[in-house]
Scaffold this motif. Structure first.
Motif, PDB file in Angstrom:
ATOM      1  N   PRO A  64     -40.697   9.040  58.350  1.00  0.00           N
ATOM      2  CA  PRO A  64     -40.831  10.279  58.781  1.00  0.00           C
ATOM      3  C   PRO A  64     -39.591  11.104  58.635  1.00  0.00           C
ATOM      4  O   PRO A  64     -38.319  10.149  58.517  1.00  0.00           O
ATOM      5  CB  PRO A  64     -41.120  10.187  60.267  1.00  0.00           C
ATOM      6  N   THR A  65     -39.498  12.337  58.503  1.00  0.00           N
ATOM      7  CA  THR A  65     -38.304  13.112  58.471  1.00  0.00           C
ATOM      8  C   THR A  65     -38.112  13.581  59.841  1.00  0.00           C
ATOM      9  O   THR A  65     -38.798  14.757  60.359  1.00  0.00           O
ATOM     10  CB  THR A  65     -38.034  14.281  57.501  1.00  0.00           C
ATOM     11  N   LEU A  66     -37.413  12.988  60.803  1.00  0.00           N
ATOM     12  CA  LEU A  66     -37.143  13.429  62.237  1.00  0.00           C
ATOM     13  C   LEU A  66     -36.097  14.576  62.350  1.00  0.00           C
ATOM     14  O   LEU A  66     -36.286  15.209  63.439  1.00  0.00           O
ATOM     15  CB  LEU A  66     -36.743  12.264  62.979  1.00  0.00           C
ATOM     16  N   THR A  67     -35.069  14.812  61.736  1.00  0.00           N
ATOM     17  CA  THR A  67     -34.097  15.793  61.699  1.00  0.00           C
ATOM     18  C   THR A  67     -33.658  16.358  60.352  1.00  0.00           C
ATOM     19  O   THR A  67     -33.899  15.778  59.427  1.00  0.00           O
ATOM     20  CB  THR A  67     -32.782  15.220  62.702  1.00  0.00           C
ATOM     21  N   TRP A  68     -32.883  17.468  60.535  1.00  0.00           N
ATOM     22  CA  TRP A  68     -32.414  18.249  59.317  1.00  0.00           C
ATOM     23  C   TRP A  68     -31.420  17.151  58.581  1.00  0.00           C
ATOM     24  O   TRP A  68     -31.602  17.288  57.238  1.00  0.00           O
ATOM     25  CB  TRP A  68     -31.761  19.412  59.757  1.00  0.00           C
ATOM     26  N   ALA A  69     -30.874  16.215  59.230  1.00  0.00           N
ATOM     27  CA  ALA A  69     -30.035  15.491  58.632  1.00  0.00           C
ATOM     28  C   ALA A  69     -30.946  14.280  57.572  1.00  0.00           C
ATOM     29  O   ALA A  69     -30.451  14.043  56.413  1.00  0.00           O
ATOM     30  CB  ALA A  69     -29.305  14.560  59.524  1.00  0.00           C
ATOM     31  N   ASP A  70     -32.130  14.390  57.865  1.00  0.00           N
ATOM     32  CA  ASP A  70     -33.046  13.479  57.012  1.00  0.00           C
ATOM     33  C   ASP A  70     -33.101  13.959  55.594  1.00  0.00           C
ATOM     34  O   ASP A  70     -33.403  13.435  54.627  1.00  0.00           O
ATOM     35  CB  ASP A  70     -34.368  13.285  57.520  1.00  0.00           C
ATOM     36  N   ILE A  71     -33.135  15.460  55.643  1.00  0.00           N
ATOM     37  CA  ILE A  71     -33.222  15.987  54.204  1.00  0.00           C
ATOM     38  C   ILE A  71     -31.667  15.869  53.552  1.00  0.00           C
ATOM     39  O   ILE A  71     -32.099  15.593  52.188  1.00  0.00           O
ATOM     40  CB  ILE A  71     -33.185  17.700  54.512  1.00  0.00           C
ATOM     41  N   GLY A  72     -30.949  15.977  54.162  1.00  0.00           N
ATOM     42  CA  GLY A  72     -29.761  15.257  53.388  1.00  0.00           C
ATOM     43  C   GLY A  72     -29.960  14.023  53.096  1.00  0.00           C
ATOM     44  O   GLY A  72     -29.434  13.514  51.723  1.00  0.00           O
ATOM     45  N   ALA A  73     -30.006  13.161  53.616  1.00  0.00           N
ATOM     46  CA  ALA A  73     -30.198  11.582  53.565  1.00  0.00           C
ATOM     47  C   ALA A  73     -31.263  11.303  52.395  1.00  0.00           C
ATOM     48  O   ALA A  73     -30.905  10.626  51.719  1.00  0.00           O
ATOM     49  CB  ALA A  73     -30.588  10.790  54.770  1.00  0.00           C
ATOM     50  N   ILE A  74     -32.335  12.018  52.471  1.00  0.00           N
ATOM     51  CA  ILE A  74     -33.164  11.858  51.295  1.00  0.00           C
ATOM     52  C   ILE A  74     -32.855  12.056  49.937  1.00  0.00           C
ATOM     53  O   ILE A  74     -32.848  11.636  49.097  1.00  0.00           O
ATOM     54  CB  ILE A  74     -34.552  12.535  51.549  1.00  0.00           C
ATOM     55  N   GLY A  75     -32.171  13.435  50.084  1.00  0.00           N
ATOM     56  CA  GLY A  75     -31.413  13.838  48.720  1.00  0.00           C
ATOM     57  C   GLY A  75     -30.206  12.799  48.041  1.00  0.00           C
ATOM     58  O   GLY A  75     -30.369  12.611  47.220  1.00  0.00           O
ATOM     59  N   TRP A  76     -29.556  12.545  49.151  1.00  0.00           N
ATOM     60  CA  TRP A  76     -28.360  11.783  48.606  1.00  0.00           C
ATOM     61  C   TRP A  76     -28.673  10.392  48.512  1.00  0.00           C
ATOM     62  O   TRP A  76     -28.356   9.678  47.241  1.00  0.00           O
ATOM     63  CB  TRP A  76     -27.482  11.606  49.822  1.00  0.00           C
ATOM     64  N   LEU A  77     -29.450   9.436  49.430  1.00  0.00           N
ATOM     65  CA  LEU A  77     -29.844   8.217  49.228  1.00  0.00           C
ATOM     66  C   LEU A  77     -31.204   7.968  48.359  1.00  0.00           C
ATOM     67  O   LEU A  77     -31.181   7.258  47.267  1.00  0.00           O
ATOM     68  CB  LEU A  77     -29.971   7.354  50.563  1.00  0.00           C
TER      69      LEU A  77
ATOM     70  N   MET B 253     -24.931  16.273  53.754  1.00  0.00           N
ATOM     71  CA  MET B 253     -24.299  15.185  54.689  1.00  0.00           C
ATOM     72  C   MET B 253     -23.114  15.594  54.811  1.00  0.00           C
ATOM     73  O   MET B 253     -22.424  15.130  55.965  1.00  0.00           O
ATOM     74  CB  MET B 253     -24.882  13.749  53.887  1.00  0.00           C
ATOM     75  N   THR B 254     -22.147  16.101  53.813  1.00  0.00           N
ATOM     76  CA  THR B 254     -20.756  16.145  53.919  1.00  0.00           C
ATOM     77  C   THR B 254     -20.563  17.283  54.953  1.00  0.00           C
ATOM     78  O   THR B 254     -20.073  17.287  55.746  1.00  0.00           O
ATOM     79  CB  THR B 254     -20.382  16.879  52.623  1.00  0.00           C
ATOM     80  N   MET B 255     -21.593  18.299  54.922  1.00  0.00           N
ATOM     81  CA  MET B 255     -21.233  19.478  55.802  1.00  0.00           C
ATOM     82  C   MET B 255     -21.623  18.983  57.256  1.00  0.00           C
ATOM     83  O   MET B 255     -20.835  19.390  58.286  1.00  0.00           O
ATOM     84  CB  MET B 255     -22.395  20.454  55.637  1.00  0.00           C
ATOM     85  N   MET B 256     -22.472  17.956  57.300  1.00  0.00           N
ATOM     86  CA  MET B 256     -22.875  17.643  58.597  1.00  0.00           C
ATOM     87  C   MET B 256     -21.863  16.549  59.177  1.00  0.00           C
ATOM     88  O   MET B 256     -21.296  16.585  60.314  1.00  0.00           O
ATOM     89  CB  MET B 256     -24.269  16.981  58.755  1.00  0.00           C
ATOM     90  N   ALA B 257     -21.289  15.805  58.439  1.00  0.00           N
ATOM     91  CA  ALA B 257     -20.450  14.704  58.721  1.00  0.00           C
ATOM     92  C   ALA B 257     -19.149  15.384  59.136  1.00  0.00           C
ATOM     93  O   ALA B 257     -18.386  14.800  59.810  1.00  0.00           O
ATOM     94  CB  ALA B 257     -20.211  13.827  57.466  1.00  0.00           C
ATOM     95  N   ARG B 258     -18.630  16.602  58.566  1.00  0.00           N
ATOM     96  CA  ARG B 258     -17.462  17.366  58.832  1.00  0.00           C
ATOM     97  C   ARG B 258     -17.819  18.460  59.894  1.00  0.00           C
ATOM     98  O   ARG B 258     -17.012  19.163  60.283  1.00  0.00           O
ATOM     99  CB  ARG B 258     -16.898  17.887  57.618  1.00  0.00           C
ATOM    100  N   GLY B 259     -19.185  18.135  60.427  1.00  0.00           N
ATOM    101  CA  GLY B 259     -19.540  19.475  61.355  1.00  0.00           C
ATOM    102  C   GLY B 259     -18.856  19.142  62.766  1.00  0.00           C
ATOM    103  O   GLY B 259     -18.169  18.550  63.146  1.00  0.00           O
ATOM    104  N   THR B 260     -20.020  19.516  63.681  1.00  0.00           N
ATOM    105  CA  THR B 260     -19.622  19.263  65.349  1.00  0.00           C
ATOM    106  C   THR B 260     -20.239  17.758  65.609  1.00  0.00           C
ATOM    107  O   THR B 260     -20.858  16.873  64.491  1.00  0.00           O
ATOM    108  CB  THR B 260     -20.782  20.145  66.016  1.00  0.00           C
ATOM    109  N   PRO B 261     -19.595  17.337  66.658  1.00  0.00           N
ATOM    110  CA  PRO B 261     -20.057  15.803  66.920  1.00  0.00           C
ATOM    111  C   PRO B 261     -21.570  15.576  66.708  1.00  0.00           C
ATOM    112  O   PRO B 261     -21.941  14.554  66.357  1.00  0.00           O
ATOM    113  CB  PRO B 261     -19.530  15.650  68.234  1.00  0.00           C
TER     114      PRO B 261
END
Lengths: 252, 313
Positions: free
Chosen positions: B114-127, B169-177
């Motif tokens: 499942p895609t649980l959060t928006w970060a999963d969209i990044g992870a799918i693209g990247w990985l 992923m880059t934007m999120m990794a450099r974003g808020t905690p």
């Protein structure tokens, strides 16, 4: 109301109708009746988001408060959205979706073609681009309404049901108020009365070729211009706004 | 009929690295293998639209929304090219879709997560797309012409998909905690299923030997998996995300990373229908197919009336 304020309201109204219809069409992604049609709907959705974004950027500039197109999209409350009610209506099925599309495409086709002559160069530019796109959109929705209306018994009935439901939202497209009056004078906006005549001239024969009956004595709904929406709208926004509202300090 | 002569021609073509084309004679098993592989690939594209489509209406910016829509649309387009390539082998798209909907045909097991959060969209693209590219770049040189040519187009678009995922992923990794935690959580969940995408280890891969012999595949599952790990690790380090494998170490001798094997029992479980979303994915495809039936029937009925709009579904 200053001319600047009128222009701001006018841009938001145009942008919102594109934005909300784009959002509704995007709901189809991955679940169309077959792959080619899935792609067609996403294409149209993308075009609509593109037009919405261009208009929202200009609205931000006109407003001059440093807000961004994303803030206008994701942080405005329900009552500040001024799209027409038609575009926020649920997809229901492919028939209702494509009929709603015909109504909007036919309006956009004539409207953008006129608006591309606007004295405001930015509006004229956006309208010229949208006008080209709408030519394809209209060809697409028109051909489907005819095929489905005049297809099988089931498809005919579904299209007739959709028409009975949606016809009452069509007149709002042509509604004008003091914003239009001010901007028509400046040749920024266009008079929607002649657009309505062309729209009827286009849509009535299509419905007739589709063997569909326009419901009689329909009371025309309105309210979008004043931000008075249907109950569907809050849910659409809740979904669209979820992330930026849940994480207000984040950028994406 | 004695096919020895034809087989010799076929083998000679493969030996010269020439493409096999639809009208060429080919062994039945080669044809069957390709139909299975290309249709699985097509189904993966189409089913793969669902986990990402899940986030289109919730994409957090206009730009993100447009990019994701365009990306998912590309995947539908890939599905189309691939179904068309499979059709050149003498099977219809309707039959292939029927195989998907009845559960006879498989699709990539990754899409059963499942895609649980928006970060999963990044992870799918990247990985996930990153892993898919490893396979697809190789398949541009696959021995069957229509498949290879479809892959050339697909690869161009996939590299854009991978970049957009890495950008998220880059934007999120450099974003808020909170964004950072969300991005890390997505990597933790997608890492192992991504490694499984290359298929079982070479020693246990039932279809690999023929695929290599016929030059359908030119590199083995393990080779591609290793290349993916080597490429992806530095990308993660660059943006400060870690991978959930304590066994990851640089191996100077092989000039690559050592890594722990994924849980193959989980892989088998997911491909046999028990992943978290197997039922949902198939149910959604069946629902779309069933709910679209009246539209397809109407288009055919209208065309049969010989009227204005003849272009049919």
């Amino acid at each position: 109301m200053t001319k600047q304020e009128a222009l701001g309201k006018y841009l938001l109204r145009l942008a919102d109708t594109n934005l909300i219809l784009g959002q509704r069409l995007a709901e189809w992604c991955g679940t169309g009746p077959f792959l080619e049609e899935d792609l067609a709907m996403t294409n149209i959705s993308l075009d609509l988001f593109g037009t919405a974004e261009a208009l929202l950027k200009y609205a931000c500039e006109v407003e001059g408060k440093g807000r961004t197109a994303d803030e206008l999209t994701f942080r405005r409350p329900e009552r500040e959205f001024t799209n027409i009610l038609l575009v926020e209506q649920p997809n229901v099925d492919f028939g209702a979706t494509i009929l709603r599309q015909l109504f909007v495409d036919a309006f956009d086709y004539y409207h953008y073609s006129e608006l591309s002559k606007s004295s405001d160069p930015i509006i004229a530019g956006v309208a010229a681009k949208a006008s080209k796109e709408t030519t394809y959109h209209l060809r697409h929705s028109e051909s489907w309404v005819i095929r489905l209306g005049d297809g099988t018994e089931e498809s005919h009935q579904r299209m007739q049901n959709a028409l009975n439901e949606l016809w009452r939202f069509t007149d709002e497209q042509f509604e004008m108020n003091e914003v239009d009056a001010m901007l028509i004078e400046e040749r920024i906006a266009v008079d929607l009365a002649p657009i309505k005549a062309k729209w009827l001239e286009k849509v009535i024969p299509v419905l007739s070729e589709a063997t569909l009956q326009i419901p009689e004595n329909t009371f025309m709904q309105r309210g979008g211009r004043e931000g008075k929406h249907s109950e569907h709208f809050g849910f659409l926004l809740a979904e669209m706004h979820y992330i930026p509202r849940a994480y207000p300090d984040a950028t994406w | 009929m004695d096919t020895t002569h034809f087989e010799e021609i076929f083998e000679a073509k493969l030996a010269r690295n020439e493409m096999i084309e639809p009208k060429d004679w080919m062994p039945d098993n080669y044809r069957k293998h390709l139909i299975r592989q290309i249709s699985q690939h097509a189904h993966s594209e189409v089913v793969g639209m669902l986990p990402e489509g899940n986030w289109i209406t919730r994409a957090p910016s206009l730009r993100a929304k447009k990019i994701l829509l365009a990306k998912v649309q590309d995947e539908g387009g890939h599905g189309l090219y691939l179904y068309t390539a499979a059709e050149t082998l003498g099977i219809s798209r309707d039959e292939l879709i029927d195989q998907l909907l009845t559960g006879v045909a498989k699709y990539s097991s990754i899409f059963n997560y499942p895609t649980l959060t928006w970060a999963d969209i990044g992870a799918i693209g990247w990985l996930v797309d990153g892993a898919a590219i490893m396979n697809q770049v190789m398949l541009q040189r696959t021995s069957y012409g229509p498949y290879a040519r479809a892959m050339v187009r697909i690869c161009k678009e996939e590299s854009f998909h991978q970049r957009q995922g890495y950008e998220i992923m880059t934007m999120m990794a450099r974003g808020t905690p909170e964004q950072r935690a969300m991005a890390q959580d997505a990597v933790n969940r997608w890492w192992w299923p991504t490694l499984m995408m290359f298929g079982p280890p070479d020693a246990e891969s039932p279809n690999s030997a023929n695929a290599i012999k016929w030059k359908i595949k030119r590199e083995s599952n393990d080779q591609l998996r290793q290349r993916f790990v080597n490429q992806t690790l530095p990308q993660g380090e660059l943006i400060g995300l870690t991978f959930p494998d304590k066994g990851l170490t640089w191996n100077e001798e092989k000039q690559g990373y050592d890594f722990t094997a994924p849980d193959w029992a989980e892989f088998k479980n997911v491909i046999s229908g028990n992943g978290p979303c197997n039922r949902e994915r198939l149910a959604m495809r069946r629902r779309a197919h069933d709910e679209g039936r009246w539209v397809r029937e109407a288009a055919q009925a209208y065309a049969a009336k010989n009227k204005r709009y003849q272009a049919v579904a």
